[in-house]
Design an enzyme around this catalytic site. Sequence first.
Site, PDB file in Angstrom:
ATOM      1  N   TYR A   3       0.823  -1.210   0.000  1.00  0.00           N
ATOM      2  CA  TYR A   3       0.000   0.000   0.000  1.00  0.00           C
ATOM      3  C   TYR A   3       0.858   1.262   0.000  1.00  0.00           C
ATOM      4  CZ  TYR A   3      -3.500   3.357   1.792  1.00  0.00           C
ATOM      5  OH  TYR A   3      -4.340   4.440   1.979  1.00  0.00           O
ATOM      6  N   ALA A  13       2.456   1.955  -3.344  1.00  0.00           N
ATOM      7  CA  ALA A  13       1.505   2.573  -4.269  1.00  0.00           C
ATOM      8  C   ALA A  13       1.277   4.039  -3.930  1.00  0.00           C
ATOM      9  CB  ALA A  13       0.183   1.804  -4.245  1.00  0.00           C
TER      10      ALA A  13
END
Length: 252
Positions: free
Chosen positions: A156, A159
């Site tokens: 996460y 990203a």
Amino acid sequence: MTATFHDLADASVFITGGGTGIGAALTAAFCAQGAKVAFVDFVDAAGFVDELGATAAHPPLFTQCDVTDTSAMHDAMDRAADAHGPFKAVVNNAANDMRYDVAAVTPDIWDDMQAVNLKAYFFSCQKAAERMAAKGSIINYSSTSYMLGMGNLVPYTTANAGISGMTRSLARAFGPKGIRVNAIAPGWVMTEKQLALWAEPKAKAAHLDRQCLAEFMQPEDMVGGTLFLASDASAMMTGQTIVIDGGVVTTG
């Protein structure tokens, strides 16, 4: 709602993940500004649409859609632009912040996390530029988690860091068209998902100690910054990442 942005009345706005959490607060806020809102979400948001439709000048247009299906998301964006006109603002908010021990991350998990948290953002921006009005605004939701080096969020946070880099590059690429691209990096917002899965009392207390402002953030706390970036009030801002986190991280 604490401010009215007059240029958002009747404006065409598209939001990903607009039926739950922060996204639902954004959908409601744009509707309250009188915007023509379309949104997609992975879950069925028909009841939410009915609730907003009872008071909104323009009931929102909802399409149930997985943003990792690029063709389906582009079709939803085309329908929204056909119905409401060229986009004044597109908000990329849909995300998945699942926690994984590093040793447990498989290639499939990695690919799935990048697909929803980064790939979908790029292809939404790509379509937004195609269907956007002159001097439109793209707003990409990132997170302060990548600034904090959180070890159980590596797919996460990777990203999220990519979103900030992509935002800067797209600001340059779309600038000649008059399209602005900015990002918002929230801190820990107490959505229903966070409260159900991770907001244990000890973790909440520790995080509150790190904030300058001693109150937990709610989805509605993301509204003001998003409306500002969507509005012409921020007409010369592009390529920026705005942190809204109660004062945990520092920038500049």
